[in-house]
Design a protein around this motif. Structure first.
Motif, mmCIF file in Angstrom:
data_model
loop_
_atom_site.group_PDB
_atom_site.id
_atom_site.type_symbol
_atom_site.label_atom_id
_atom_site.label_comp_id
_atom_site.label_asym_id
_atom_site.label_seq_id
_atom_site.Cartn_x
_atom_site.Cartn_y
_atom_site.Cartn_z
ATOM 1 N N GLY A 186 0.844 -1.216 -0.093
ATOM 2 C CA GLY A 186 0.031 -0.051 -0.116
ATOM 3 C C GLY A 186 0.825 1.357 0.112
ATOM 4 O O GLY A 186 0.423 2.382 -0.404
ATOM 5 N N ASN A 187 2.143 1.377 0.374
ATOM 6 C CA ASN A 187 2.844 2.599 0.598
ATOM 7 C C ASN A 187 3.747 2.528 -0.591
ATOM 8 O O ASN A 187 4.441 3.535 -0.776
ATOM 9 C CB ASN A 187 3.895 2.522 1.758
ATOM 10 N N TYR A 188 3.649 1.888 -1.690
ATOM 11 C CA TYR A 188 4.273 1.546 -3.087
ATOM 12 C C TYR A 188 4.314 3.094 -3.655
ATOM 13 O O TYR A 188 5.478 3.676 -3.967
ATOM 14 C CB TYR A 188 3.791 0.926 -4.078
ATOM 15 N N PHE A 189 3.304 3.497 -4.043
ATOM 16 C CA PHE A 189 3.176 4.902 -4.800
ATOM 17 C C PHE A 189 3.521 5.954 -3.895
ATOM 18 O O PHE A 189 4.192 7.018 -4.370
ATOM 19 C CB PHE A 189 2.004 4.931 -5.552
ATOM 20 N N ASP A 190 3.218 6.148 -2.767
ATOM 21 C CA ASP A 190 3.807 7.256 -1.900
ATOM 22 C C ASP A 190 5.219 7.239 -1.625
ATOM 23 O O ASP A 190 5.774 8.259 -1.726
ATOM 24 C CB ASP A 190 2.970 6.980 -0.493
ATOM 25 N N LEU A 191 5.679 6.245 -1.615
ATOM 26 C CA LEU A 191 7.162 5.881 -1.416
ATOM 27 C C LEU A 191 7.837 6.488 -2.594
ATOM 28 O O LEU A 191 8.820 7.248 -2.523
ATOM 29 C CB LEU A 191 7.587 4.539 -1.139
ATOM 30 N N LEU A 192 7.514 6.221 -3.900
ATOM 31 C CA LEU A 192 7.974 6.570 -4.960
ATOM 32 C C LEU A 192 7.628 8.096 -5.442
ATOM 33 O O LEU A 192 8.312 8.635 -6.319
ATOM 34 C CB LEU A 192 7.551 5.671 -6.225
ATOM 35 N N GLY A 193 6.740 8.687 -4.826
ATOM 36 C CA GLY A 193 6.341 10.101 -5.149
ATOM 37 C C GLY A 193 5.581 10.021 -6.187
ATOM 38 O O GLY A 193 5.712 11.124 -7.000
ATOM 39 N N VAL A 194 4.646 9.155 -6.639
ATOM 40 C CA VAL A 194 3.994 9.112 -7.847
ATOM 41 C C VAL A 194 2.512 9.640 -7.895
ATOM 42 O O VAL A 194 1.961 9.441 -6.689
ATOM 43 C CB VAL A 194 3.874 7.759 -8.608
ATOM 44 N N LYS A 195 2.129 10.536 -8.772
ATOM 45 C CA LYS A 195 0.818 11.236 -8.549
ATOM 46 C C LYS A 195 0.034 10.632 -9.854
ATOM 47 O O LYS A 195 0.455 10.339 -10.870
ATOM 48 C CB LYS A 195 0.892 12.513 -8.769
ATOM 49 N N PRO A 196 -1.213 10.263 -9.408
ATOM 50 C CA PRO A 196 -2.186 9.774 -10.666
ATOM 51 C C PRO A 196 -2.404 10.531 -11.708
ATOM 52 O O PRO A 196 -2.519 11.736 -11.667
ATOM 53 C CB PRO A 196 -3.556 9.402 -9.917
ATOM 54 N N LEU A 197 -2.608 10.113 -12.842
ATOM 55 C CA LEU A 197 -2.906 10.793 -14.037
ATOM 56 C C LEU A 197 -4.347 10.964 -13.991
ATOM 57 O O LEU A 197 -5.096 11.995 -14.484
ATOM 58 C CB LEU A 197 -2.415 10.114 -15.459
ATOM 59 N N ALA A 198 -5.259 9.962 -13.616
ATOM 60 C CA ALA A 198 -6.416 9.883 -13.345
ATOM 61 C C ALA A 198 -6.932 9.230 -12.291
ATOM 62 O O ALA A 198 -6.220 8.044 -11.969
ATOM 63 C CB ALA A 198 -7.431 9.301 -14.607
ATOM 64 N N TYR A 220 -0.061 3.935 -17.784
ATOM 65 C CA TYR A 220 -0.389 4.366 -19.134
ATOM 66 C C TYR A 220 -0.429 3.532 -20.169
ATOM 67 O O TYR A 220 -1.513 3.694 -21.030
ATOM 68 C CB TYR A 220 0.497 5.513 -19.387
ATOM 69 N N THR A 221 0.409 2.772 -20.439
ATOM 70 C CA THR A 221 0.388 1.752 -21.475
ATOM 71 C C THR A 221 -0.738 0.675 -21.527
ATOM 72 O O THR A 221 -1.477 0.435 -22.408
ATOM 73 C CB THR A 221 1.936 0.959 -21.850
ATOM 74 N N GLY A 222 -1.042 0.306 -20.278
ATOM 75 C CA GLY A 222 -2.197 -0.615 -19.932
ATOM 76 C C GLY A 222 -3.568 -0.092 -20.161
ATOM 77 O O GLY A 222 -4.406 -0.389 -20.844
ATOM 78 N N GLY A 253 4.931 7.494 -18.709
ATOM 79 C CA GLY A 253 6.489 7.285 -18.523
ATOM 80 C C GLY A 253 6.806 6.597 -17.382
ATOM 81 O O GLY A 253 7.968 6.245 -17.183
ATOM 82 N N PHE A 254 5.868 6.602 -16.279
ATOM 83 C CA PHE A 254 5.961 5.743 -15.255
ATOM 84 C C PHE A 254 6.066 4.267 -15.553
ATOM 85 O O PHE A 254 4.792 3.910 -15.925
ATOM 86 C CB PHE A 254 5.037 6.246 -14.065
ATOM 87 N N ILE A 255 7.097 3.491 -15.182
ATOM 88 C CA ILE A 255 7.157 2.062 -15.309
ATOM 89 C C ILE A 255 7.340 1.391 -14.225
ATOM 90 O O ILE A 255 7.759 0.142 -14.369
ATOM 91 C CB ILE A 255 7.740 1.743 -16.531
ATOM 92 N N GLY A 256 7.558 2.025 -12.914
ATOM 93 C CA GLY A 256 7.791 1.567 -11.789
ATOM 94 C C GLY A 256 9.254 1.454 -11.742
ATOM 95 O O GLY A 256 10.047 2.361 -12.071
ATOM 96 N N THR A 257 9.775 0.545 -10.913
ATOM 97 C CA THR A 257 11.202 0.545 -10.504
ATOM 98 C C THR A 257 12.199 -0.399 -11.459
ATOM 99 O O THR A 257 13.089 -0.468 -11.019
ATOM 100 C CB THR A 257 11.358 0.314 -9.042
ATOM 101 N N GLU A 258 11.764 -0.835 -12.297
ATOM 102 C CA GLU A 258 12.501 -1.851 -13.073
ATOM 103 C C GLU A 258 12.658 -1.037 -14.422
ATOM 104 O O GLU A 258 11.482 -0.719 -15.447
ATOM 105 C CB GLU A 258 11.881 -3.249 -13.127
ATOM 106 N N LEU A 259 13.747 -1.285 -15.073
ATOM 107 C CA LEU A 259 14.028 -0.383 -16.386
ATOM 108 C C LEU A 259 13.793 -1.161 -17.620
ATOM 109 O O LEU A 259 13.544 -0.687 -18.632
ATOM 110 C CB LEU A 259 15.703 -0.146 -16.520
ATOM 111 N N LEU A 260 13.752 -2.576 -17.350
ATOM 112 C CA LEU A 260 13.387 -3.586 -18.567
ATOM 113 C C LEU A 260 12.015 -4.058 -18.704
ATOM 114 O O LEU A 260 11.858 -4.905 -19.444
ATOM 115 C CB LEU A 260 14.590 -4.548 -18.659
ATOM 116 N N PHE A 261 11.160 -3.586 -17.717
ATOM 117 C CA PHE A 261 9.923 -3.990 -17.686
ATOM 118 C C PHE A 261 8.896 -3.187 -17.670
ATOM 119 O O PHE A 261 9.002 -2.179 -16.747
ATOM 120 C CB PHE A 261 9.576 -5.285 -16.595
ATOM 121 N N ALA A 262 8.017 -2.945 -18.425
ATOM 122 C CA ALA A 262 6.805 -1.865 -18.392
ATOM 123 C C ALA A 262 5.400 -2.627 -17.953
ATOM 124 O O ALA A 262 5.024 -3.298 -18.808
ATOM 125 C CB ALA A 262 6.786 -1.207 -19.849
#
Length: 880
Positions: A186-198, A220-222, A253-262
């Motif tokens: 549950g703390n994943y997005f807050d920890l990364l400082g990500v804000k929702p597009l919608a 976004y791609t999903g 542009g946000f794909i999480g914390t892995e560079l090779l996986f979207a």
């Protein structure tokens, strides 16, 4: 002051007009006094003084003289290059290829190591926990109980988030598609400082109740896969047959914390078990299925955090010695599956960067050779300018300006080449059945790198030719005496050509070695025959199949496929060998003492298969029997092992009848057969150990169907298999469809990339070496025209002239070959990790490289040597 510089032309015109006016007034007064007009004009100029010196003094007073001189040097350099289009084209093209290759590799390094994670606040503060229990072949992941202990006991992190990988069937009812995503705490997005597009994102209150938070956040791609529906927030989607509510959409542009996986989607970690993922039991400390990413507190270094978390790891090892015994914790930046891929990718990129630097060095040496030859052609012009009073520093400055223009033009071409290569890389999809990406943008760091390389190239490889060009004896140069003299010693350009040949040999040797290794890999015995095999995969759990229904579907689809025309045999397997899904399992041999720690347990690759699997894969059964209808869930548990399993884990004793288990308290399996050892995880595995159990006993909803067919190509069978699946259940999505050879593409991927890159670099180096040899020999022939004319005038035959020219070339090429082969022998050891079936000192490779370089040298020498035999003695003797 700057305004005066831009008005310089107007000021110069005004100065010329004023000087002319003063001279005219003075001459007019002298004429009125009776002096003849011509004498009056000369007297006025004589009394006025040195006009040029006066102008220079005034320009110094105006300022910006350095910039003005630079402008003149640029104009001079441009005229020189415009008058030598062939030289300019060859020089710029050579540097563009060398700089472009370096810039492309640097772009990859920049994207992996230097560029921060996109869409994440203060990405430099993030760290990934890597649990280590000894040697392993998978990513360093943690169990959920271990994650909670690290999260709650540490005092060095602001927060710690858990991230699990999950495939799922997602979409509106009746129109689902296979998607890949993350289950996150549950703390994943807050920890990364990500804000929702919608909408909103997953919060801590969304992971409190196990199985009670059926919510989904689309990336976004999903979101694009659902047509970027603006009303998607709040909609209900089917996820593995259950209704999930869409909470929101992450920013572009946000794909999480892995560079090779979207990822396509994000789920609450509370739904991890409900989604039926591997290691789904969140209470099991033995199931390591999560990455743990944390953010460092202000002022805490990575080393201090690693020490603190390692201390927690040692505490867990004492508290849970059976599963966590021997645990060590290492921290690494996120992005490359913890530290799992970081080392191999960095090593591979560094090797390619070193090779590309070698190519650039060849290009620079080629440029220096051309500059030296060009300086020889302009030797008399340089001597005349020096004799007329031009300073050596002025000439060096002008030559360096010309070199800078060439280098900057080459850098611009290299940047365009790098952009093209990186765009191709970004558009390319890796050979895996998941949304893997290779995002290699060209940003300001890449352009800065190109500028620095271009500048360094101009200075390092332009200064020496400039110094050499201006260091000349005036009298012999003005008489052009040295031009007709025979060169009895090696010049600097000869050493450079030798260096070119040596480096080209090194690159060519590496490329040939890797290509041979790739060919051996394709032909290597891997324990089964991939040719003629078609395969498809499906995951019944995504369609909410329970075990009885899943077993029935597997039996029915197998019966249907076996009856298809062209099918020799077919079978099911839970994990295809030599793919990413292969995993090691602990092995506990009956009669051997139990290890104290999980890390000390013996291990082997485990597979579950149906009868006929070994016949379909054409794997030889060495002893015992294959699985058959006797091996059911209600009977004795049996297994078949590889010959390496039998020889190493069972100490060479007769394996038939021996028993083992995959857990200390699990039911033991009796060995009923032994098959030949193959390759299961990678082609570099040395005698890997493996075992197989009946799929009827060890049921798994995710399976792959393999079918041996007489059809060519085997992919021709896939349409019939799809039709058979649709006949049974049209809602089941198939994935990883293709031939077995296609499935092995990921295993061969590193060798193929190395072969392609080294081949390209080797070809480029050969072209540069050929142009270098040709240029030096053509220049040598042109400088010896008079000497050759004299020789032919006194009776030398064409064969003797040809031999004389070829002898000089053979010395250069031979010396370069010897040096290059010596360097290749030393460098071969660095490639040993990616080589298969080929030794770094392979004699055949040396012979191939030797023959190729001899052929290139002979071809590059032939035209200048033939031109030498056609020199007209009378015309040669008339030369100065």
């Amino acid at each position: 002051m700057l305004w005066n510089f831009w008005r310089r032309k107007r000021q110069t015109t005004d100065l010329d007009d004023e000087i002319a006016h003063d001279l005219a007034l003075d001459a007019e007064e002298r004429i009125r006094s009776g002096v003849a007009p011509r004498e009056a004009e000369l007297a006025s100029r004589r009394d006025f003084g040195n006009i040029g010196l006066l102008k220079e003094g005034l320009r110094e007073m105006w300022g910006w003289t350095s910039l003005e001189r630079f402008g003149r040097d640029l104009r001079y350099a441009w005229r020189g290059l415009r008058n030598s289009p062939l030289f300019a084209t060859m020089a710029v093209l050579s540097l563009a290829l060398g700089i472009g290759a370096n810039a492309a590799i640097f772009s990859v390094i920049n994207a992996i190591l230097l560029r921060p994670l996109q869409g994440v606040e203060r990405a430099g503060e993030l760290v990934t926990i890597n649990e280590k229990f000894g040697a392993g072949n998978g990513p360093p992941m943690v169990s959920y109980p271990d994650y909670r202990d690290f999260r709650d006991r540490n005092s060095v992190l602001i927060g710690l988030a858990a991230i699990g990988f999950v495939p799922a069937s997602v979409g509106p009812k009746g129109n689902c598609q296979r998607m890949f995503g993350y289950t996150v705490s549950g703390n994943y997005f807050d920890l990364l400082g990500v804000k929702p597009l919608a909408g909103r994102l997953i919060q801590p209150e969304d992971d409190h109740v196990r199985g009670g938070h059926p919510v989904i956040v689309l990336s976004y791609t999903g979101w694009q896969k659902f047509g970027a529906d603006p009303n998607i927030v709040g909609a209900e989607l089917q996820v593995n047959g259950r209704e999930y509510s869409v909470l929101g959409v992450t920013p572009k542009g946000f794909i999480g914390t892995e560079l090779l996986f979207a990822p396509d989607a994000f789920f609450s970690i509370a739904m991890h078990q409900a989604l039926g993922t591997q290691n789904a039991d969140l209470d099991s400390r033995s199931g390591s299925g999560f990455f743990a990413v944390g953010r460092l507190k202000q002022g805490v270094t990575m080393a201090r955090a690693e020490s603190a978390l390692d201390a927690i790891g040692r505490q867990l090892a004492q508290e849970y010695p059976q599963v966590d015994g021997g645990m060590r914790v290492k921290l690494s930046p996120p992005g490359l599956a913890g530290a799992w891929l970081r080392g191999p990718i960095i090593g591979f990129a560094a090797a390619l960067f070193g090779v590309s630097c070698l190519v650039l060095l060849v290009a620079c040496v080629n440029l220096a050779s051309m500059l030296l030859a060009r300086a020889g052609d302009k030797r008399k012009e340089t001597a005349i300018r020096l004799a007329l009073g031009a300073g050596r520093g002025v000439l060096i400055r002008q030559l360096l300006t010309e070199n800078f223009m060439v280098s900057l033009a080459g850098g611009a071409g290299g940047a365009l080449l790098a952009v093209w290569i990186t765009n191709a890389l970004t558009a390319w999809h890796p050979p895996v059945d998941m949304p893997a990406i290779v995002n290699v943008p060209v940003d300001f760091r890449v352009f800065l790198f190109v500028l620095v390389v271009s500048t360094v190239t101009a200075l390092l490889f332009g200064l020496l030719p400039a110094l050499q060009a201006t260091k000349t004896d005036l009298i012999p140069a003005l008489k052009n005496e040295a031009a007709a003299a025979r060169f009895r010693y090696w010049h600097l350009r000869d050493y450079m050509v030798t260096a070119q040949v040596a480096m080209s040999v090194l690159l060519l040797f590496c490329s040939v070695l890797v290509i041979k290794s790739l060919q051996r890999s394709l032909d290597a015995p891997i324990g089964f025959e991939p040719r003629g095999l078609a395969t498809v995969s499906f995951d019944l759990e995504m369609q909410s199949y329970d075990e009885p229904r899943g077993r029935d579907f597997q039996r029915r689809i197998l019966d249907k496929v076996r009856q298809l025309p062209g099918v020799e045999s077919a079978a099911l397997v839970d994990r295809l060998p030599l793919t990413l899904s292969v995993q090691r399992n602990p092995v506990y041999i009956e009669g051997k003492p139990l290890p104290k720690r999980r890390a000390d347990a013996l291990s082997a690759y485990g597979f579950s298969v149906t009868p006929d699997y070994f016949r379909t894969m054409r794997t030889r059964v060495i002893a015992g029997r294959d699985f058959d209808d006797r091996d059911k869930d209600d009977g004795n548990r049996v297994a078949i092992v590889s010959s390496s399993f039998a020889s190493e884990l069972l100490d060479g004793a007769n394996p038939l009848g021996r028993r083992f288990s995959t857990g200390p308290s699990d039911r033991r399996m009796e060995i009923v057969g032994v098959v030949e050892t193959g390759k299961y995880y990678s082609l570099t595995d040395q005698a890997p150990k493996a075992f197989w159990t009946p799929l009827d006993v060890s049921y798994g909803p995710k399976t792959s169907l393999v079918a041996r067919t007489r059809m060519i190509p085997p992919e021709s069978l896939l349409s019939s298999i799809r039709a058979a699946v649709r006949e049974l259940d049209p809602s089941i999505a198939l994935f990883s469809s293709g031939s077995m050879q296609d499935q092995l593409s990921l295993t061969l991927f590193p060798a193929r990339i190395a072969a392609i890159a080294l081949s390209a670099f080797g070809m480029l180096a050969m072209v540069l070496a050929a142009t270098g040899i040709y240029g030096v020999m053509a220049y040598a022939v042109s400088r010896r025209t008079r000497e050759i004319g004299i020789r032919m005038a006194i009776g030398a035959t064409q064969a003797q002239v040809l031999s004389s020219v070829a002898r000089g070339a053979s010395i250069l090429i031979g010396t370069g070959l010897v040096l290059g082969l010596g360097m290749a022998l030393l460098a071969g050891g660095l490639l040993e990790r990616i080589l298969y079936g080929v030794k770094p000192s392979d004699p055949a490779t040396f012979a191939i490289v030797f023959g190729i370089m001899l052929a290139i040298g002979a071809a590059a020498t032939f035209v200048p040597a033939r031109r030498a035999t056609r020199i007209d003695p009378m015309q040669a003797l008339r030369l100065e």
